[in-house]
Design a protein around this motif. Sequence first.
Motif, PDB file in Angstrom:
ATOM      1  N   ASP A  38       0.835  -1.201   0.000  1.00 19.48           N
ATOM      2  CA  ASP A  38       0.000   0.000   0.000  1.00 19.48           C
ATOM      3  C   ASP A  38       0.874   1.256   0.000  1.00 19.48           C
ATOM      4  O   ASP A  38       1.970   1.256   0.549  1.00 19.48           O
TER       5      ASP A  38
ATOM      6  N   SER B 233      -4.205   8.566  -6.157  1.00 23.08           N
ATOM      7  CA  SER B 233      -5.109   7.732  -6.944  1.00 23.08           C
ATOM      8  C   SER B 233      -4.314   6.864  -7.915  1.00 23.08           C
ATOM      9  O   SER B 233      -4.833   6.440  -8.951  1.00 23.08           O
TER      10      SER B 233
ATOM     11  N   THR C  28      -5.133   1.293  -5.946  1.00 18.89           N
ATOM     12  CA  THR C  28      -5.943   0.955  -4.782  1.00 18.89           C
ATOM     13  C   THR C  28      -5.139   0.069  -3.842  1.00 18.89           C
ATOM     14  O   THR C  28      -4.296  -0.709  -4.308  1.00 18.89           O
ATOM     15  N   PRO C  29      -5.335   0.178  -2.539  1.00 16.37           N
ATOM     16  CA  PRO C  29      -6.298   1.056  -1.874  1.00 16.37           C
ATOM     17  C   PRO C  29      -5.855   2.513  -1.906  1.00 16.37           C
ATOM     18  O   PRO C  29      -4.720   2.836  -1.562  1.00 16.37           O
ATOM     19  N   TYR C  30      -6.765   3.376  -2.352  1.00 13.44           N
ATOM     20  CA  TYR C  30      -6.452   4.793  -2.337  1.00 13.44           C
ATOM     21  C   TYR C  30      -6.143   5.212  -0.895  1.00 13.44           C
ATOM     22  O   TYR C  30      -6.711   4.667   0.049  1.00 13.44           O
TER      23      TYR C  30
ATOM     24  N   GLN D  64      -4.281  13.060  -1.520  1.00 13.37           N
ATOM     25  CA  GLN D  64      -4.800  11.697  -1.754  1.00 13.37           C
ATOM     26  C   GLN D  64      -4.170  11.148  -3.020  1.00 13.37           C
ATOM     27  O   GLN D  64      -4.144  11.832  -4.049  1.00 13.37           O
TER      28      GLN D  64
ATOM     29  N   PHE E 195      -4.956   8.644   1.856  1.00 12.29           N
ATOM     30  CA  PHE E 195      -4.900  10.070   2.118  1.00 12.29           C
ATOM     31  C   PHE E 195      -3.737  10.382   3.058  1.00 12.29           C
ATOM     32  O   PHE E 195      -3.338   9.535   3.870  1.00 12.29           O
TER      33      PHE E 195
END
Lengths: 126, 107
Positions: free
Chosen positions: B1, B91, B94-96, B89, B98
């Motif tokens: 991630d 983009s 995924t997972p996006y 954030q 913040f």
Amino acid sequence: QVQLQESGPGLVKPSQTLSLTCTVSGGSISSGSYYWSWIRQPAGKGLEWIGRIYTSGSTDYNPSLKSRVTISVDTSKNQFSLKLSSVTAADTAVYYCARDQVHCSSTTCKNWFDPWGQGTLVTVSS
Amino acid sequence: DIQMTQSPSSLSASVGDRVTITCRASQSISSYLNWYQQKPGKAPKLLIYAASSLQSGVPSRFSGSGSGTNFTLAISSLQPEDFATYYCQQSYSTPYSFGQGTKLEIK
């Protein structure tokens, strides 16, 4: 102008399932290149993306919640929904729905969240 | 991630000041970076998308720059309505995710 509105119970008991619906107005949920996302924010904390759905029904979920999350869409009602099972106090948060807008150039596709619903507070407590 | 880190976490400034907020990604995300403004009790509002594109209706005193892992949101001349919390954030994948937010307060 598209608007989103969350609805659902504001209080859920521990171990039960949280269920929320987002109603889209001002446009069809099926039109355009859009995903539809759920995002949450515990009080005084940051934003966490929960997952998204395309109108075809394809979904992406945050792995941290994947085992407990289901997002579905009802195009006839112009709505999409969130179910989060086995909730605990850690799931207490403001839950937002948002349009995940995709824009593609000749080489890349980028996306962003706009607009957002106003948010709904869900408290997990007995 | 992908982890997003903003600095500073809070910032005090005066009306008319120029301020910058930095966002760093844990890996290269090209220009897949968006900025949002959130006021108390309200939903986040999109300011900047794709690192540097100004969302329609957003004042031109807001600007975004950067690519790869380092990004900046600048506000050229602070107005009273700009005191809020700002989030970046990613983009890219995924997972996006913040950033933790930067709270901009009145000095």
